[in-house]
Design a protein around this motif. Structure first.
Motif, PDB file in Angstrom:
ATOM      1  N   LEU A 100    -100.317 -61.888  11.053  1.00  0.00           N
ATOM      2  CA  LEU A 100    -101.189 -61.743  12.219  1.00  0.00           C
ATOM      3  C   LEU A 100    -101.951 -60.423  12.189  1.00  0.00           C
ATOM      4  O   LEU A 100    -103.075 -60.334  12.687  1.00  0.00           O
ATOM      5  CB  LEU A 100    -100.356 -61.816  13.504  1.00  0.00           C
ATOM      6  N   LEU A 101    -101.344 -59.418  11.600  1.00  0.00           N
ATOM      7  CA  LEU A 101    -101.995 -58.113  11.505  1.00  0.00           C
ATOM      8  C   LEU A 101    -103.315 -58.198  10.743  1.00  0.00           C
ATOM      9  O   LEU A 101    -104.220 -57.380  10.970  1.00  0.00           O
ATOM     10  CB  LEU A 101    -101.053 -57.105  10.836  1.00  0.00           C
ATOM     11  N   GLY A 102    -103.439 -59.187   9.875  1.00  0.00           N
ATOM     12  CA  GLY A 102    -104.688 -59.352   9.133  1.00  0.00           C
ATOM     13  C   GLY A 102    -105.893 -59.520  10.041  1.00  0.00           C
ATOM     14  O   GLY A 102    -106.999 -59.055   9.732  1.00  0.00           O
ATOM     15  N   GLU A 103    -105.712 -60.185  11.182  1.00  0.00           N
ATOM     16  CA  GLU A 103    -106.803 -60.358  12.148  1.00  0.00           C
ATOM     17  C   GLU A 103    -107.272 -59.004  12.677  1.00  0.00           C
ATOM     18  O   GLU A 103    -108.474 -58.788  12.869  1.00  0.00           O
ATOM     19  CB  GLU A 103    -106.340 -61.240  13.311  1.00  0.00           C
ATOM     20  N   ASP A 104    -106.335 -58.100  12.885  1.00  0.00           N
ATOM     21  CA  ASP A 104    -106.677 -56.770  13.395  1.00  0.00           C
ATOM     22  C   ASP A 104    -107.351 -55.902  12.333  1.00  0.00           C
ATOM     23  O   ASP A 104    -108.177 -55.049  12.656  1.00  0.00           O
ATOM     24  CB  ASP A 104    -105.418 -56.054  13.890  1.00  0.00           C
ATOM     25  N   ILE A 105    -106.999 -56.124  11.088  1.00  0.00           N
ATOM     26  CA  ILE A 105    -107.546 -55.309  10.003  1.00  0.00           C
ATOM     27  C   ILE A 105    -108.895 -55.836   9.517  1.00  0.00           C
ATOM     28  O   ILE A 105    -109.870 -55.081   9.385  1.00  0.00           O
ATOM     29  CB  ILE A 105    -106.571 -55.261   8.805  1.00  0.00           C
ATOM     30  N   PHE A 106    -108.979 -57.143   9.268  1.00  0.00           N
ATOM     31  CA  PHE A 106    -110.123 -57.689   8.532  1.00  0.00           C
ATOM     32  C   PHE A 106    -111.205 -58.349   9.383  1.00  0.00           C
ATOM     33  O   PHE A 106    -112.312 -58.563   8.893  1.00  0.00           O
ATOM     34  CB  PHE A 106    -109.621 -58.714   7.501  1.00  0.00           C
TER      35      PHE A 106
ATOM     36  N   LEU B 253     -95.872 -56.491   3.148  1.00  0.00           N
ATOM     37  CA  LEU B 253     -97.095 -56.494   3.949  1.00  0.00           C
ATOM     38  C   LEU B 253     -98.264 -57.050   3.149  1.00  0.00           C
ATOM     39  O   LEU B 253     -99.018 -57.904   3.635  1.00  0.00           O
ATOM     40  CB  LEU B 253     -97.406 -55.073   4.417  1.00  0.00           C
ATOM     41  N   LEU B 254     -98.432 -56.591   1.935  1.00  0.00           N
ATOM     42  CA  LEU B 254     -99.562 -57.036   1.118  1.00  0.00           C
ATOM     43  C   LEU B 254     -99.473 -58.534   0.831  1.00  0.00           C
ATOM     44  O   LEU B 254    -100.497 -59.228   0.805  1.00  0.00           O
ATOM     45  CB  LEU B 254     -99.613 -56.229  -0.177  1.00  0.00           C
ATOM     46  N   ASP B 255     -98.269 -59.037   0.632  1.00  0.00           N
ATOM     47  CA  ASP B 255     -98.102 -60.483   0.432  1.00  0.00           C
ATOM     48  C   ASP B 255     -98.528 -61.250   1.680  1.00  0.00           C
ATOM     49  O   ASP B 255     -99.187 -62.293   1.590  1.00  0.00           O
ATOM     50  CB  ASP B 255     -96.639 -60.800   0.098  1.00  0.00           C
ATOM     51  N   ALA B 256     -98.155 -60.754   2.839  1.00  0.00           N
ATOM     52  CA  ALA B 256     -98.464 -61.445   4.090  1.00  0.00           C
ATOM     53  C   ALA B 256     -99.966 -61.439   4.384  1.00  0.00           C
ATOM     54  O   ALA B 256    -100.470 -62.324   5.088  1.00  0.00           O
ATOM     55  CB  ALA B 256     -97.708 -60.793   5.243  1.00  0.00           C
ATOM     56  N   LEU B 257    -100.685 -60.455   3.848  1.00  0.00           N
ATOM     57  CA  LEU B 257    -102.124 -60.345   4.098  1.00  0.00           C
ATOM     58  C   LEU B 257    -102.962 -61.117   3.090  1.00  0.00           C
ATOM     59  O   LEU B 257    -104.200 -61.173   3.220  1.00  0.00           O
ATOM     60  CB  LEU B 257    -102.544 -58.863   4.074  1.00  0.00           C
ATOM     61  N   GLN B 258    -102.332 -61.738   2.103  1.00  0.00           N
ATOM     62  CA  GLN B 258    -103.074 -62.441   1.051  1.00  0.00           C
ATOM     63  C   GLN B 258    -104.040 -63.512   1.568  1.00  0.00           C
ATOM     64  O   GLN B 258    -105.101 -63.708   0.994  1.00  0.00           O
ATOM     65  CB  GLN B 258    -102.103 -63.049   0.034  1.00  0.00           C
ATOM     66  N   PRO B 259    -103.713 -64.247   2.646  1.00  0.00           N
ATOM     67  CA  PRO B 259    -104.669 -65.254   3.132  1.00  0.00           C
ATOM     68  C   PRO B 259    -106.041 -64.689   3.495  1.00  0.00           C
ATOM     69  O   PRO B 259    -107.005 -65.462   3.608  1.00  0.00           O
ATOM     70  CB  PRO B 259    -103.970 -65.832   4.364  1.00  0.00           C
ATOM     71  N   TRP B 260    -106.150 -63.380   3.653  1.00  0.00           N
ATOM     72  CA  TRP B 260    -107.435 -62.766   3.994  1.00  0.00           C
ATOM     73  C   TRP B 260    -108.239 -62.371   2.761  1.00  0.00           C
ATOM     74  O   TRP B 260    -109.247 -61.671   2.873  1.00  0.00           O
ATOM     75  CB  TRP B 260    -107.210 -61.552   4.882  1.00  0.00           C
ATOM     76  N   HIS B 261    -107.827 -62.853   1.599  1.00  0.00           N
ATOM     77  CA  HIS B 261    -108.519 -62.473   0.359  1.00  0.00           C
ATOM     78  C   HIS B 261    -109.994 -62.865   0.377  1.00  0.00           C
ATOM     79  O   HIS B 261    -110.819 -62.314  -0.358  1.00  0.00           O
ATOM     80  CB  HIS B 261    -107.840 -63.123  -0.850  1.00  0.00           C
TER      81      HIS B 261
END
Length: 336
Positions: free
Chosen positions: A189-195, A219-227
């Protein structure tokens, strides 16, 4: 036009946004992206969603009910709008018009397509707003000012606008507090806040506060969908540039292939870069956050457990009473 009529017009505008067709949205997005390459359809869709949420009738009535419904004397309020993310100037527009004043809007050159369209929709729903909305290049006629810009432009705003009532906003950044106990879903979910908006907004998380020894690969694994952010050529160019600088200068960092993570106390991070700071314990964390409170726009944490924070993934969807820089715009306008 009284307060109830103004409020009804904004409620109708929110309903109009919820009913936008795919074709209308695609056409608007194409025009906006021709003006500003950062404004792609997913981000424009997100911006419209955020505005529509603000304009839900019950939410709007509860919020507006806290303030005086009519000004003693309607004023002309000059608003210098930013254009870093889509429709970022809308909240000031809402506040000025709903409070009963006249809006003198200096639109950002980076966001005229969407703002002009939104104002046209509003005046179609309530034609009497036409005499309350003026798009101007100069704000000489304004009785009060609301201006949003960088720390540098704020100095100019203070010089030109300082003799009249004003709200002048400067650079602020947002950050996340992690404990190391977050689930993979929460970290995602943090990806929404970052990207979201490619990290260009003041509500985008640009810095993390993590416990010493934090395990970053999770963390980096969890953010992969935002690639997919790297599919945008301007984002990719920033990533390539920042990566080369870190390699040349031998700066220790993590690299996900589209996000660079490095330790730094700087709150503002370049596009494609996320800074982090470590803390030892809760008291240490509280002290660090207190030191930067005046430069912080918003804070996120899992379940909004940290005092004053938003839940992970919600930084880009502020409520109508989440005022930029913590300054109550409606109270300012009511006091004019």
């Amino acid at each position: 036009m009284n307060h109830a009529e103004r409020l009804a017009a904004f409620v109708a505008l929110g309903q109009r946004l919820q009913q936008l067709t795919d074709d209308e949205l695609a056409s608007l997005a194409a025009r906006a992206r021709n003006q500003n390459a950062w404004f792609d359809q997913p981000n424009i869709t997100s911006a419209f969603k955020g505005v529509a949420q603000m304009l839900q009738e019950e939410t709007l009535r509860t919020w507006a009910g806290r303030y005086r419904p009519e000004p003693e004397t309607p004023r002309q309020v000059g608003v210098v709008m930013a254009g870093n993310i889509p429709l970022v100037g809308f909240h000031d527009t809402l506040c000025v018009l709903l409070s009963g004043h006249t809006l003198l809007a200096k639109l950002s050159a980076d966001d005229t397509v969407l703002m002009r369209w939104l104002l046209q929709e509003l005046t179609q729903l309530e034609p009497r707003f036409e005499e309350r909305i003026q798009l101007v290049e100069r704000l000489n006629a304004a009785d009060a000012f609301i201006a949003t810009g960088s720390d540098n432009t704020a100095r100019y705003f203070e010089f030109y606008f300082g003799k009249k009532p004003n709200i002048i906003r400067r650079n602020r950044s947002s950050l996340a507090v992690l404990t190391g106990r977050e689930t993979a879903h929460e970290l995602g979910l943090l990806g929404e806040d970052i990207f979201r908006y490619y990290g260009l907004g003041c509500r985008n998380v640009s810095s993390l506060y993590v416990p010493e020894g934090y395990h970053f690969p999770d963390l980096l694994d969890a953010l992969q969908p935002w690639h997919r952010v790297a599919d945008h050529h301007k984002y990719q160019n920033n990533y390539d540039y920042n990566k080369s600088i870190m390699l040349v200068n031998q700066v220790p960092h993590y690299d996900s292939g589209f996000l660079l993570l490095t330790e730094s106390p700087q709150l503002v991070s370049p596009i494609s870069v996320l800074h982090y700071v470590t803390y030892q314990h809760e008291v240490d964390l509280a002290d660090k956050l207190t030191d930067i409170a005046e430069r912080t726009q918003c804070l996120v944490s899992a379940g909004a457990l940290y005092p004053g924070s938003f839940p992970l993934g919600r930084a880009q969807y502020p409520a109508v009473d989440d005022y930029a820089d913590g300054v109550d715009t409606m109270a300012f306008l009511a006091a004019l």
